[in-house]
Design a protein around this motif. Sequence first.
Motif, PDB file in Angstrom:
ATOM      1  N   PHE A   1      51.891  63.490  57.624  1.00 54.28           N
ATOM      2  CA  PHE A   1      51.506  62.173  58.500  1.00 54.28           C
ATOM      3  C   PHE A   1      51.177  61.174  57.329  1.00 54.28           C
ATOM      4  CE2 PHE A   1      49.936  65.076  61.605  1.00 54.28           C
ATOM      5  CZ  PHE A   1      50.823  64.782  62.745  1.00 54.28           C
ATOM      6  N   ASP A   2      52.141  60.231  57.076  1.00 54.16           N
ATOM      7  CA  ASP A   2      51.991  59.176  56.084  1.00 54.16           C
ATOM      8  C   ASP A   2      50.477  58.463  55.879  1.00 54.16           C
ATOM      9  OD1 ASP A   2      54.462  59.544  55.325  1.00 54.16           O
ATOM     10  OD2 ASP A   2      55.271  57.746  56.255  1.00 54.16           O
ATOM     11  N   GLU A   3      49.755  58.145  56.878  1.00 56.84           N
ATOM     12  CA  GLU A   3      48.521  57.600  57.091  1.00 56.84           C
ATOM     13  C   GLU A   3      47.429  58.373  56.766  1.00 56.84           C
ATOM     14  OE1 GLU A   3      50.595  58.171  59.508  1.00 56.84           O
ATOM     15  OE2 GLU A   3      49.378  57.793  61.280  1.00 56.84           O
ATOM     16  N   LEU A   4      47.737  59.680  56.685  1.00 56.75           N
ATOM     17  CA  LEU A   4      46.556  60.775  56.254  1.00 56.75           C
ATOM     18  C   LEU A   4      46.308  61.021  54.732  1.00 56.75           C
ATOM     19  CD1 LEU A   4      46.508  62.972  59.406  1.00 56.75           C
ATOM     20  CD2 LEU A   4      45.418  60.845  59.083  1.00 56.75           C
ATOM     21  N   THR A   5      45.208  61.275  54.280  1.00 57.74           N
ATOM     22  CA  THR A   5      45.305  61.716  52.838  1.00 57.74           C
ATOM     23  C   THR A   5      45.158  63.345  53.075  1.00 57.74           C
ATOM     24  OG1 THR A   5      42.763  62.294  53.210  1.00 57.74           O
ATOM     25  CG2 THR A   5      43.631  59.993  52.494  1.00 57.74           C
TER      26      THR A   5
ATOM     27  N   ASP B   1      42.391  64.707  54.928  1.00 61.11           N
ATOM     28  CA  ASP B   1      42.357  64.360  56.318  1.00 61.11           C
ATOM     29  C   ASP B   1      43.634  65.256  56.977  1.00 61.11           C
ATOM     30  OD1 ASP B   1      40.797  61.955  55.936  1.00 61.11           O
ATOM     31  OD2 ASP B   1      42.621  60.548  55.949  1.00 61.11           O
TER      32      ASP B   1
ATOM     33  N   ARG C   1      41.391  68.359  57.630  1.00 55.10           N
ATOM     34  CA  ARG C   1      40.628  68.118  58.619  1.00 55.10           C
ATOM     35  C   ARG C   1      41.370  67.992  60.056  1.00 55.10           C
ATOM     36  NH1 ARG C   1      35.292  65.576  59.868  1.00 55.10           N
ATOM     37  NH2 ARG C   1      35.403  64.463  61.498  1.00 55.10           N
ATOM     38  N   LEU C   2      42.374  67.555  60.165  1.00 59.14           N
ATOM     39  CA  LEU C   2      43.149  67.680  61.370  1.00 59.14           C
ATOM     40  C   LEU C   2      43.530  68.957  61.744  1.00 59.14           C
ATOM     41  CD1 LEU C   2      44.428  65.485  63.302  1.00 59.14           C
ATOM     42  CD2 LEU C   2      46.755  66.074  61.969  1.00 59.14           C
TER      43      LEU C   2
ATOM     44  N   LYS D   1      42.093  62.897  47.971  1.00 58.80           N
ATOM     45  CA  LYS D   1      41.936  61.559  48.689  1.00 58.80           C
ATOM     46  C   LYS D   1      43.453  60.512  48.622  1.00 58.80           C
ATOM     47  CE  LYS D   1      37.321  61.191  48.974  1.00 58.80           C
ATOM     48  NZ  LYS D   1      36.807  61.616  50.197  1.00 58.80           N
TER      49      LYS D   1
ATOM     50  N   PHE E   1      47.137  59.647  49.625  1.00 61.72           N
ATOM     51  CA  PHE E   1      47.823  59.840  50.850  1.00 61.72           C
ATOM     52  C   PHE E   1      49.092  60.461  50.754  1.00 61.72           C
ATOM     53  CE2 PHE E   1      45.941  55.612  51.839  1.00 61.72           C
ATOM     54  CZ  PHE E   1      45.181  55.880  53.145  1.00 61.72           C
TER      55      PHE E   1
ATOM     56  N   MET F   1      51.224  71.711  52.980  1.00 66.03           N
ATOM     57  CA  MET F   1      51.709  72.251  54.062  1.00 66.03           C
ATOM     58  C   MET F   1      50.951  73.813  53.918  1.00 66.03           C
ATOM     59  SD  MET F   1      53.937  70.357  55.946  1.00 66.03           S
ATOM     60  CE  MET F   1      52.551  70.522  56.754  1.00 66.03           C
TER      61      MET F   1
ATOM     62  N   VAL G   1      51.473  52.003  54.555  1.00 74.35           N
ATOM     63  CA  VAL G   1      50.075  52.419  54.574  1.00 74.35           C
ATOM     64  C   VAL G   1      49.014  51.968  53.714  1.00 74.35           C
ATOM     65  CG1 VAL G   1      48.627  54.607  54.391  1.00 74.35           C
ATOM     66  CG2 VAL G   1      50.796  54.805  55.624  1.00 74.35           C
TER      67      VAL G   1
ATOM     68  N   LYS H   1      45.155  51.718  52.677  1.00 74.63           N
ATOM     69  CA  LYS H   1      43.925  52.547  52.620  1.00 74.63           C
ATOM     70  C   LYS H   1      42.787  51.870  53.552  1.00 74.63           C
ATOM     71  CE  LYS H   1      41.261  55.772  49.735  1.00 74.63           C
ATOM     72  NZ  LYS H   1      42.286  56.778  49.551  1.00 74.63           N
TER      73      LYS H   1
ATOM     74  N   TYR I   1      34.003  66.405  64.829  1.00 79.17           N
ATOM     75  CA  TYR I   1      35.010  67.480  64.433  1.00 79.17           C
ATOM     76  C   TYR I   1      34.900  68.558  65.332  1.00 79.17           C
ATOM     77  CZ  TYR I   1      36.645  71.293  61.760  1.00 79.17           C
ATOM     78  OH  TYR I   1      37.423  72.311  61.352  1.00 79.17           O
TER      79      TYR I   1
ATOM     80  N   PHE J   1      41.286  61.540  66.288  1.00 79.61           N
ATOM     81  CA  PHE J   1      41.152  61.487  64.540  1.00 79.61           C
ATOM     82  C   PHE J   1      42.493  60.940  64.156  1.00 79.61           C
ATOM     83  CE2 PHE J   1      41.382  63.393  60.644  1.00 79.61           C
ATOM     84  CZ  PHE J   1      40.587  62.646  59.894  1.00 79.61           C
TER      85      PHE J   1
ATOM     86  N   ARG K   1      45.064  52.414  59.607  1.00 74.28           N
ATOM     87  CA  ARG K   1      45.905  52.305  58.307  1.00 74.28           C
ATOM     88  C   ARG K   1      47.140  51.888  58.338  1.00 74.28           C
ATOM     89  NH1 ARG K   1      43.286  58.093  55.745  1.00 74.28           N
ATOM     90  NH2 ARG K   1      41.510  57.399  55.201  1.00 74.28           N
TER      91      ARG K   1
END
Lengths: 255, 414
Positions: free
Chosen positions: A92-96, A99, A102-103, A133, A135, A148, B247, B249, B262, B270, B278
């Motif tokens: 997902f481009d908008e996730l670091t 993230d 976490r997902l 951190k 992206f 991945m 995107v 930040k 979580y 989430f 973003r």
Amino acid sequence: MSKEPILKVSGLTGGYSPRKPVLHDVTFGIQPGEMVGLIGLNGAGKSTTIKHILGLMQPHSGDVRIKGTSLDDNPEVYRSAFAYVPETPVLFDELTVEDHLRLTGMAYDVPDSAYTKRCDDLLKEFHMNPKRKAFAGHLSKGMKQKVMLMNALLAEPPLYIIDEPFVGLDPLGIRSLLERLVEVKRKGAAILMSSHILATVESYCDRYLVLHGGRLVASGTLEDVRKTAGDSASSLEEAFYRLVIEEGDTNGPVA
Amino acid sequence: MDRSLEGLWRRRSADFWKEASPYIRYMLQSGFPAFLSLVGIAFLVSYGSFLRQVPEHYPIALTGAAVLLPFVCWSPLRSWLVPADTVFLMPRESGMKPYILRSARRGLIVTSIWTAVVLIAFLPLYYKGTVPVHPLAAAAVLAVLKCLHAYAAWIERRMTYSSARRLYRLLRWALTIIILVSLFTFPLWKTLLFLLGAAGVVYAALKLPRKHRFPWERLIIEEARTRRGYYRFFSMFIDVPAAGTAVAKRAYLSWLPSLVPYRRRSTYTFLYTQTITRTETGGILLRLTGLGALSSFFAAQSGSLNGWAAVALCCLFTAVLGMQLGAVRHAHRYTVWQHVYPLPVATRFQSLLRAARTAHLICAVLIACFTVIPLALQSLWLPAATAALFVLLYAAVIAPYRLSARMAKENEDD
């Protein structure tokens, strides 16, 4: 006595069109604590097999079960039993990087306490701490592949389905991955790994599935594959070459 | 077949508009032009009412400079370049000058027309002040400024480092606001003198940073961003091909996703919270909220139409926020992970609705605060209550209901 297989594929015939199946009556199983190499030429049906296991394609006939459950029986139980690493990283481009972990932790219900430790360990092992951190869009191809793999390993499922894991990985990444795969295998997980790097497959896998033209032309241990290829002293690469070159057409029939 | 690069430019431009024409048709049929007309009428009514009672010390020059600034500095360049051009077109780099000049000409003409429209709209307010410069002379200065910006923006695109590009853009904008304030405040010769000095300094400064001969990557990124902008706009009316997203930040909003607990059932919440904060959606929501809050506040302060002009603006911006958030339904619609994650498919829809409704409520309530409080302070209770009620009803009930219905229909079509 053979244990109950984690993945059981029985008489799988499937593809994009019912009139032109890609896979023909493919049957195999993977036991806990076993790493199985899925090998074949481009277009042999490796990715199609994986898509059927994931449930992205529906079989024309046959059955796929993970831990005894089919996708139709219970989609959540079926899907929580495996983690998938696609051939091309899908992020997902908008996730670091963090993230994404976490997902995955949330999706696979990894307990909060275990999540933090596993996350830190994976970031360290795959040398991704400086990029935690960053992206997804700002990562190199190899780093995306590492993300991945880290996501799959974070979930710690009973079955790993890994498609071409070494593409784009640097030598450190390859070593980290192989060490981790050996470790999860030792803990009882099953791994289905598709790869063209036959020397690595031969060194790390316990059994092999040779797909050619959508058919399983050989399967079993290195001994079994050699026997089917008719050369008891050959390496996996030589045996594979014999198996796929015999028909003259390297892609083999698809129908 | 026309093999010249100018021919290629024409073909690519024609191809884009041909590709976009069905979407433009859908947009025209959707009632959007009527909606725009309504916004225009609301603006004209508020503006007209404001012109009748401009406060004595109102900063006319600063207002003119502020509204003209983005239009004067805006120097887009539709290059039509795509990633494959670094392989197939790069060998012809030496002949790219006429190609890119054509893009620059087009950009300059389009943005000059917009600048002229804004200047004309500003003139009635300008004439309420001292009028130090004749409007035609002001228009001529703006035309010169537009050309200088087009040139400077091209040099900035060629800069190797994005930090240098940002710094020079900031310098360009800062000098321009001074020039514009000066234009509407002092005699023309003073402005021209400053303009000459500023242009000389910028021209000399532009020589300093390292530059590419032809900024292939920059132009490809900008072209992709522009295309995404168009398709994002069209996606409010009809399904369009997915084209990725830019995107940002937005660290100042990072506390929002961290509020999502979580736990398994919040997985997609989430994801969609991150998507909204973003991606371009977040930027648009922020701009709309700012613009909506400001325009509603000024309309409410002036008490135009007994406060109903402010109510109309507040409701309009709430509705536009809803339209923008509706486009979020396309995000991750076809992602492979929804078939891989051990989560019921319905969770994605519910989470998307929840995230969109929350974002809509936050932005709309902010706009409402800037409308309701000034109205209440003037004891305009009925318009204040109407604005509050509409915002809550629309953001919490109507927009989520419509979004849910659209997603259900699209799900059936899939």
